[in-house]
Design an enzyme around this catalytic site. Sequence first.
Site, short mmCIF file in Angstrom:
data_model
loop_
_atom_site.label_atom_id
_atom_site.label_comp_id
_atom_site.label_asym_id
_atom_site.label_seq_id
_atom_site.Cartn_x
_atom_site.Cartn_y
_atom_site.Cartn_z
N TYR A 1 13.58 -8.77 -3.84
CA TYR A 1 13.40 -7.32 -4.02
C TYR A 1 14.34 -6.55 -3.11
O TYR A 1 15.15 -5.74 -3.58
CB TYR A 1 11.95 -6.98 -3.71
CG TYR A 1 11.58 -5.53 -3.93
CD1 TYR A 1 11.53 -4.98 -5.21
CD2 TYR A 1 11.24 -4.71 -2.84
CE1 TYR A 1 11.17 -3.65 -5.40
CE2 TYR A 1 10.87 -3.38 -3.03
CZ TYR A 1 10.83 -2.87 -4.32
OH TYR A 1 10.47 -1.54 -4.50
N PHE B 1 3.69 2.98 -12.73
CA PHE B 1 2.97 3.97 -11.92
C PHE B 1 3.85 5.22 -11.69
O PHE B 1 3.54 6.31 -12.19
CB PHE B 1 2.57 3.29 -10.60
CG PHE B 1 2.25 4.21 -9.46
CD1 PHE B 1 1.36 5.26 -9.61
CD2 PHE B 1 2.84 4.00 -8.22
CE1 PHE B 1 1.08 6.11 -8.54
CE2 PHE B 1 2.56 4.84 -7.15
CZ PHE B 1 1.68 5.90 -7.32
N LEU C 1 20.97 -0.98 -22.45
CA LEU C 1 19.84 -0.12 -22.81
C LEU C 1 20.00 0.41 -24.24
O LEU C 1 21.02 1.02 -24.57
CB LEU C 1 19.74 1.04 -21.80
CG LEU C 1 19.38 0.60 -20.38
CD1 LEU C 1 19.54 1.75 -19.38
CD2 LEU C 1 17.96 0.03 -20.33
N ARG D 1 -0.95 -4.34 -3.66
CA ARG D 1 -0.55 -3.42 -2.59
C ARG D 1 -1.80 -2.97 -1.82
O ARG D 1 -2.92 -3.04 -2.31
CB ARG D 1 0.20 -2.23 -3.16
CG ARG D 1 1.58 -2.66 -3.65
CD ARG D 1 2.45 -1.49 -4.03
NE ARG D 1 2.45 -1.25 -5.45
CZ ARG D 1 3.38 -0.54 -6.09
NH1 ARG D 1 4.39 -0.01 -5.42
NH2 ARG D 1 3.32 -0.35 -7.39
P1 NAD Z 1 5.28 -0.33 -11.32
O1 NAD Z 1 5.22 -1.81 -11.33
O2 NAD Z 1 4.04 0.43 -11.58
O3 NAD Z 1 6.37 0.20 -12.35
C1 NAD Z 1 7.52 -0.51 -12.68
C2 NAD Z 1 7.70 -0.41 -14.20
O4 NAD Z 1 8.94 -1.06 -14.55
C3 NAD Z 1 6.59 -1.13 -14.96
O5 NAD Z 1 6.13 -0.33 -16.03
C4 NAD Z 1 7.27 -2.39 -15.50
O6 NAD Z 1 6.68 -2.88 -16.68
C5 NAD Z 1 8.70 -1.91 -15.68
N1 NAD Z 1 9.69 -2.97 -15.65
C6 NAD Z 1 9.89 -3.89 -14.66
N2 NAD Z 1 10.92 -4.71 -15.00
C7 NAD Z 1 11.39 -4.26 -16.20
C8 NAD Z 1 12.45 -4.68 -17.05
N3 NAD Z 1 13.22 -5.74 -16.76
N4 NAD Z 1 12.65 -3.99 -18.19
C9 NAD Z 1 11.88 -2.92 -18.53
N5 NAD Z 1 10.86 -2.50 -17.76
C10 NAD Z 1 10.61 -3.17 -16.61
O7 NAD Z 1 5.92 0.08 -9.91
P2 NAD Z 1 6.16 1.52 -9.28
O8 NAD Z 1 5.45 1.57 -8.00
O9 NAD Z 1 5.91 2.56 -10.29
O10 NAD Z 1 7.73 1.44 -8.95
C11 NAD Z 1 8.67 2.13 -9.76
C12 NAD Z 1 10.03 2.07 -9.09
O11 NAD Z 1 9.98 2.72 -7.82
C13 NAD Z 1 10.53 0.66 -8.83
O12 NAD Z 1 11.93 0.60 -9.04
C14 NAD Z 1 10.23 0.44 -7.37
O13 NAD Z 1 11.11 -0.49 -6.78
C15 NAD Z 1 10.42 1.84 -6.81
N6 NAD Z 1 9.66 2.03 -5.56
C16 NAD Z 1 8.31 2.27 -5.60
C17 NAD Z 1 7.62 2.41 -4.41
C18 NAD Z 1 6.13 2.69 -4.38
O14 NAD Z 1 5.58 2.79 -3.29
N7 NAD Z 1 5.46 2.88 -5.49
C19 NAD Z 1 8.28 2.32 -3.19
C20 NAD Z 1 9.65 2.05 -3.20
C21 NAD Z 1 10.34 1.93 -4.40
N1 UDP Z 2 -1.78 -5.18 3.36
C1 UDP Z 2 -3.05 -5.42 3.88
N2 UDP Z 2 -4.05 -5.72 3.01
C2 UDP Z 2 -3.86 -5.78 1.66
C3 UDP Z 2 -2.56 -5.52 1.14
C4 UDP Z 2 -1.56 -5.23 2.03
O1 UDP Z 2 -3.27 -5.36 5.10
O2 UDP Z 2 -4.83 -6.07 0.94
C5 UDP Z 2 -0.71 -4.81 4.31
C6 UDP Z 2 0.62 -5.51 4.11
O3 UDP Z 2 0.66 -6.74 4.83
C7 UDP Z 2 1.58 -4.48 4.69
C8 UDP Z 2 0.92 -3.14 4.36
O4 UDP Z 2 -0.46 -3.44 4.13
O5 UDP Z 2 1.65 -4.61 6.10
C9 UDP Z 2 1.51 -2.45 3.14
O6 UDP Z 2 1.52 -3.39 2.10
P1 UDP Z 2 1.97 -3.00 0.63
O7 UDP Z 2 2.06 -4.28 -0.15
O8 UDP Z 2 1.12 -1.92 0.10
O9 UDP Z 2 3.42 -2.37 0.85
P2 UDP Z 2 4.77 -2.95 1.54
O10 UDP Z 2 4.42 -4.13 2.40
O11 UDP Z 2 5.66 -3.31 0.41
O12 UDP Z 2 5.26 -1.83 2.36
#
Ligand code: NAD
Ligand code: UDP
Length: 315
Positions: A145, A11, A61, A186
């Site tokens: 995580y 994403f 990598l 999520r």
């Molecule tokens: P996502 O699951 O959409 O993207 C993660 C990508 O990493 C996927 O394409 C997956 O296939 C790839 N991947 C996972 N493990 C791998 C591996 N071992 N080797 C190669 N590719 C691998 O999730 P996202 O929301 O896009 O998150 C991206 C990054 O941002 C992550 O590191 C996540 O921890 C961090 N992050 C995201 C959020 C959010 O709200 N979206 C919040 C905090 C941190």
């Molecule tokens: N949550 C919810 N309904 C859902 C999915 C998540 O109420 O269908 C809640 C979850 O328990 C958390 C918040 O929404 O309190 C955000 O969850 P998410 O998984 O998106 O992110 P994170 O918990 O990692 O911040």
Amino acid sequence: MRVVITGGAGFVGSHLVERYLRDGHEVVAIDNLCTGSLRNLDDASENPRLTFVRADAAMPLPVRGQVDLVLHFSSPASLVDYTRLALETLAVNSAGTGHACDLAERHGARLLFASTSEVYGDPHVHPQPESYWGNVNPVGERACYDEAKRFGEALITTRMRKGPLDARIVRIFNTYGPRMAENDGRAVPNFFAQALAGKPLTVYGDGNQTRSFTYVDDLVEGIVRLAAHPEARGAIVNIGNPEETTIAAAAAIIAEAAGVAFHVEHRPLPPDDPARRKPDIARARALLGWEPATPLREGITRTLAWWRSARGYST
Ligand code: NAD
Ligand code: UDP
């Protein structure tokens, strides 16, 4: 510049790929597609400056040639995904972060690591500044995580103390937008899928827990600024929207935007679910001149438009 993005088919990663291509750079996207999809790169796939490499980023990598910037974003990122892929999550944020450091150091490139607001756990300090050490259960279900990201931060900061590595750490708060996987569990994608299917929205617990949701374009802008800053070696920066909302209110906003009646089905709160979360973004403002530009309702409307056109929902 030649930019290596691990997790480039995810994403957030796919939005970064597009942004760096748009800015005229060469991009190498590395992904094993465990939670991402090549469909996320459809719009970028014809670009001759993009190379996609299917590989596990927990291993060294496989990149040859010049490297100027490494963005280490590969990791399962939702509770459902990192519970299913718990050992892989530990590996990619620990060993994988080490390999990202090696690649950057070998090429004299910068490294930017995707950390998370989860390093603050269930916080006792509100809002959360970067100086807060957090309140994390080291052996709970989220630990694979939270602690893996905390280890990634420890590894990077230690390597910077011992060597020339130039790294920056972004602590990302809940981000949403086009291309979030529909089934990653999520809150935002669940609520969209449920609202558009005319089903009740599943609110966990009483729905009074809070999050601060950031639109993906705002996150990408913050990341690009942090990576490009000439004097930010070692910087650790929260990027998130300080507009704090309860989960019940976020669900109601999504139902309203989708034009459906707001029906809730309450489900149990997952263990260690943080009660409150809101970033202190004073550092991002001062260092990067960054703040979010997209209010929640506007971001939800934009995401909904994408969801309808790209995912074929007619409601
Ligand atoms: P996502 O699951 O959409 O993207 C993660 C990508 O990493 C996927 O394409 C997956 O296939 C790839 N991947 C996972 N493990 C791998 C591996 N071992 N080797 C190669 N590719 C691998 O999730 P996202 O929301 O896009 O998150 C991206 C990054 O941002 C992550 O590191 C996540 O921890 C961090 N992050 C995201 C959020 C959010 O709200 N979206 C919040 C905090 C941190
Ligand atoms: N949550 C919810 N309904 C859902 C999915 C998540 O109420 O269908 C809640 C979850 O328990 C958390 C918040 O929404 O309190 C955000 O969850 P998410 O998984 O998106 O992110 P994170 O918990 O990692 O911040």
